[in-house]
Enzyme design. Structure first.
Site, PDB file in Angstrom:
ATOM      1  N   SER A   1      33.122  40.249  39.100  1.00  0.00           N
ATOM      2  CA  SER A   1      33.034  39.784  40.632  1.00  0.00           C
ATOM      3  C   SER A   1      32.217  41.452  40.897  1.00  0.00           C
ATOM      4  O   SER A   1      31.073  41.935  41.416  1.00  0.00           O
ATOM      5  CB  SER A   1      33.495  39.332  41.373  1.00  0.00           C
TER       6      SER A   1
ATOM      7  N   LYS B   1      47.288  51.396  44.851  1.00  0.00           N
ATOM      8  CA  LYS B   1      47.602  49.911  45.820  1.00  0.00           C
ATOM      9  C   LYS B   1      47.653  48.861  45.303  1.00  0.00           C
ATOM     10  O   LYS B   1      48.295  47.763  46.485  1.00  0.00           O
ATOM     11  CB  LYS B   1      46.443  50.445  46.738  1.00  0.00           C
TER      12      LYS B   1
HETATM   13  N1  LIG Z   1      36.279  42.333  42.012  1.00  0.00           N
HETATM   14  C1  LIG Z   1      36.479  42.951  42.932  1.00  0.00           C
HETATM   15  O1  LIG Z   1      36.748  43.000  44.421  1.00  0.00           O
HETATM   16  C2  LIG Z   1      36.712  44.449  42.729  1.00  0.00           C
HETATM   17  C3  LIG Z   1      36.574  45.659  43.580  1.00  0.00           C
HETATM   18  C4  LIG Z   1      36.891  47.162  43.266  1.00  0.00           C
HETATM   19  C5  LIG Z   1      36.765  46.891  42.003  1.00  0.00           C
HETATM   20  N2  LIG Z   1      37.305  46.009  41.017  1.00  0.00           N
HETATM   21  C6  LIG Z   1      38.100  46.925  40.075  1.00  0.00           C
HETATM   22  O2  LIG Z   1      36.915  46.383  38.960  1.00  0.00           O
HETATM   23  C7  LIG Z   1      37.180  46.227  37.212  1.00  0.00           C
HETATM   24  C8  LIG Z   1      36.632  44.997  37.224  1.00  0.00           C
HETATM   25  O3  LIG Z   1      36.425  43.624  37.961  1.00  0.00           O
HETATM   26  P1  LIG Z   1      35.977  42.734  38.352  1.00  0.00           P
HETATM   27  O4  LIG Z   1      36.512  42.165  39.245  1.00  0.00           O
HETATM   28  O5  LIG Z   1      34.530  43.084  38.207  1.00  0.00           O
HETATM   29  O6  LIG Z   1      35.879  41.794  36.953  1.00  0.00           O
HETATM   30  P2  LIG Z   1      37.408  40.991  35.971  1.00  0.00           P
HETATM   31  O7  LIG Z   1      38.670  42.341  36.491  1.00  0.00           O
HETATM   32  O8  LIG Z   1      37.161  39.600  37.004  1.00  0.00           O
HETATM   33  O9  LIG Z   1      36.834  40.471  34.865  1.00  0.00           O
HETATM   34  C9  LIG Z   1      35.565  41.711  34.104  1.00  0.00           C
HETATM   35  C10 LIG Z   1      35.305  41.850  33.454  1.00  0.00           C
HETATM   36  O10 LIG Z   1      35.682  42.193  31.748  1.00  0.00           O
HETATM   37  C11 LIG Z   1      35.407  40.923  30.653  1.00  0.00           C
HETATM   38  N3  LIG Z   1      36.597  40.883  29.864  1.00  0.00           N
HETATM   39  C12 LIG Z   1      37.543  40.965  29.963  1.00  0.00           C
HETATM   40  N4  LIG Z   1      38.428  41.210  29.052  1.00  0.00           N
HETATM   41  C13 LIG Z   1      37.158  41.157  28.430  1.00  0.00           C
HETATM   42  C14 LIG Z   1      36.976  41.884  26.833  1.00  0.00           C
HETATM   43  N5  LIG Z   1      37.686  42.167  25.704  1.00  0.00           N
HETATM   44  N6  LIG Z   1      36.134  42.514  26.599  1.00  0.00           N
HETATM   45  C15 LIG Z   1      34.910  42.472  27.549  1.00  0.00           C
HETATM   46  N7  LIG Z   1      34.679  41.892  28.483  1.00  0.00           N
HETATM   47  C16 LIG Z   1      35.860  41.306  28.548  1.00  0.00           C
HETATM   48  C17 LIG Z   1      35.487  39.581  31.912  1.00  0.00           C
HETATM   49  O11 LIG Z   1      34.807  38.705  30.692  1.00  0.00           O
HETATM   50  C18 LIG Z   1      34.419  39.876  32.568  1.00  0.00           C
HETATM   51  O12 LIG Z   1      33.253  39.658  32.588  1.00  0.00           O
HETATM   52  C19 LIG Z   1      38.840  45.281  37.383  1.00  0.00           C
HETATM   53  O13 LIG Z   1      39.415  46.535  37.261  1.00  0.00           O
HETATM   54  C20 LIG Z   1      39.039  46.170  39.200  1.00  0.00           C
HETATM   55  O14 LIG Z   1      40.013  47.103  39.514  1.00  0.00           O
HETATM   56  C21 LIG Z   1      37.101  44.907  41.001  1.00  0.00           C
HETATM   57  O1  LIG Z   2      40.801  42.213  44.099  1.00  0.00           O
HETATM   58  P1  LIG Z   2      42.040  42.608  43.725  1.00  0.00           P
HETATM   59  O2  LIG Z   2      43.367  42.944  43.829  1.00  0.00           O
HETATM   60  O3  LIG Z   2      41.499  43.091  42.481  1.00  0.00           O
HETATM   61  O4  LIG Z   2      41.482  44.079  45.240  1.00  0.00           O
HETATM   62  C1  LIG Z   2      39.473  44.623  44.516  1.00  0.00           C
HETATM   63  C2  LIG Z   2      39.572  46.097  45.173  1.00  0.00           C
HETATM   64  O5  LIG Z   2      40.195  46.761  44.602  1.00  0.00           O
HETATM   65  C3  LIG Z   2      39.451  46.165  46.225  1.00  0.00           C
HETATM   66  O6  LIG Z   2      39.124  47.179  47.253  1.00  0.00           O
END
Ligand SMILES: NC(=O)c1ccc[n+]([C@@H]2O[C@H](COP(=O)([O-])OP(=O)(O)OC[C@H]3O[C@@H](n4cnc5c(N)ncnc54)[C@H](O)[C@@H]3O)[C@@H](O)[C@H]2O)c1
Ligand SMILES: O=P(O)(O)OC[C@H](O)CO
Length: 380
Positions: A31, A210
């Site tokens: 996402s 966090k």
């Molecule tokens: N979702 C949020 O609201 C948000 C906001 C800020 C930061 N983040 C950070 O961003 C990072 C990514 O989060 P996200 O929510 O985009 O996605 P997610 O953590 O749900 O997954 C990200 C993507 O990585 C892929 N993936 C997982 N294992 C893999 C592998 N071995 N090889 C290739 N691709 C692989 C998944 O299929 C997916 O497309 C996380 O670490 C999170 O902490 C997320």
């Molecule tokens: O869904 P979480 O708990 O990985 O949090 C998402 C973002 O890191 C919030 O800033």
């Protein structure tokens, strides 16, 4: 299914005119990666997004919707998804890595031969690498690639809210001022602001730390806590986070910013947070395994907590909340018993950067010797 078009609505308002398009690659189809890809595209960049799932690739390119991670939102139609890493990285000037920490190094290693010294390389992942070395994601970027422009993007950024167009802000942290400025240009738009920081480790640790406190607060919420309790937990969490980060060379001031208190507030308050949701499910009586399975996505805090507790013990950093969460998650301690035990523990200083913790404890011990009948049993 209703598909909101927040991304598309902002495109014309934000697109700069007459500028050469920046070539952006986003690694990750979750996402946050999707939300960032769309923002960069609304700013006029040529955006390619790498993900493994061919079906999802086709769906994003044909329907402009990420049905798995952001099913209700229209992605900027110019975002081009692909499972071909070489295609995605071809000519990329900015690479955003949005891959969970467990797979981060492997994906970066795959991308590394296609990343040059001048490529801007930014981690958006809020986690710590498993293992004894306590590696943050930006350190992995440094180790695995030749890029001289490494940064970290972190802040109160629930991807679903960004996708809906809610006004949001983040922090780009880098030692390199050009990296900071170019990311600010590339990602800021009418609903997303990007502030700059030169405290890369502080910003990165804020995002990783966090998550564990959001699990604790989610759990407390399910157990029926009051708002005083939430406020106490979050503020003491901030004290722990900054204590830990300062011991590792970060600035305490960073924790007053978006990537510190800002991200802590949103993650400890919103059911959209995956970490909060895992904690809430455990507070309702589910096992950790059940809670993680029901979530179906990565809650980084579950993997981070033992790394933090282990490192804190080795470095002699006092982290009672993290330690307590570890015992509840992995050692079967009842959360209510743990809360009572924490309430009975030593009462230190509120803000350690004005009154050092040891000074507050020394005074209490002296008072206990002078007035033994007034002291708490647990004071040592
Ligand atoms: N979702 C949020 O609201 C948000 C906001 C800020 C930061 N983040 C950070 O961003 C990072 C990514 O989060 P996200 O929510 O985009 O996605 P997610 O953590 O749900 O997954 C990200 C993507 O990585 C892929 N993936 C997982 N294992 C893999 C592998 N071995 N090889 C290739 N691709 C692989 C998944 O299929 C997916 O497309 C996380 O670490 C999170 O902490 C997320
Ligand atoms: O869904 P979480 O708990 O990985 O949090 C998402 C973002 O890191 C919030 O800033």
């Amino acid at each position: 299914m209703t598909v909101h078009s927040a991304f598309a609505d902002h495109s014309t308002a934000s697109r700069p005119s007459g500028e050469r398009s920046l070539q952006v690659a986003v690694l990750g189809g979750g996402s946050f990666g999707t939300a960032l890809a769309s923002i960069a595209a609304t700013r006029g960049a040529h955006v390619r997004q790498w993900l493994r799932d061919e079906q999802l690739v086709a769906h994003i390119n044909e329907q402009h919707v990420n049905v798995r991670y952001l099913p209700n939102f229209a992605i900027d139609p110019s975002v081009h998804a692909s499972s071909d890493m070489a295609f995605v990285l071809e000519q990329a000037e900015l690479v955003l890595v949005a891959i969970p920490s467990g797979a981060f190094r492997a994906v970066v290693r795959q991308a590394a031969p296609l990343i040059g010294t001048e490529t801007l390389l930014v981690s958006t992942t809020k986690g710590i690498e498993a293992g004894d070395d306590f590696h943050l994601m930006s350190q992995i970027l440094e180790e695995e690639t030749v890029s001289r422009h490494i940064g970290v993007l972190s802040g109160p950024n629930l991807a679903a809210e960004i996708a809906e167009g809610h006004l949001s802000a983040s922090v780009i942290a880098s030692d390199d001022d050009m990296t900071r400025a170019r990311i600010q240009q590339a990602l800021s738009c009418d609903h997303f602001r990007v502030y700059a920081s030169n405290d890369r480790f502080g910003v990165e640790l804020g995002g990783a730390l966090k998550n564990i406190y959001a699990i604790a607060v989610g759990m407390a919420a399910a157990l029926g806590m009051g708002e005083n309790t939430r406020s106490m937990l979050m503020t003491r969490a901030l004290a722990e986070m900054s204590r830990f980060a300062v011991a590792r060379g970060a600035s305490p001031m960073t924790f007053l910013g978006l990537a510190g208190i800002g991200d802590l507030i949103v993650t400890c308050s919103s059911p959209l947070s995956r970490n909060y949701r895992v904690g809430y499910a455990i507070g309702e009586g589910r096992s950790l395994e059940e809670a993680v399975e029901a979530l179906g996505q990565v809650a980084e805090g579950v993997n981070t907590v033992h790394l933090i507790v282990d490192r804190a013990q080795r470095d002699g950093v006092y982290m009672p909340l993290a330690q307590a969460l570890y015992q509840v998650l992995f050692e079967g301690v009842d959360p209510r018993d743990m809360a009572l035990s924490l309430m009975r523990s030593e009462q230190g200083s509120d803000v350690e950067f004005t009154l050092p913790r040891e000074a507050a404890l020394d005074a209490q011990r002296r008072a206990a010797r002078t007035h033994p009948n007034d002291s708490r049993d647990t004071l040592t």
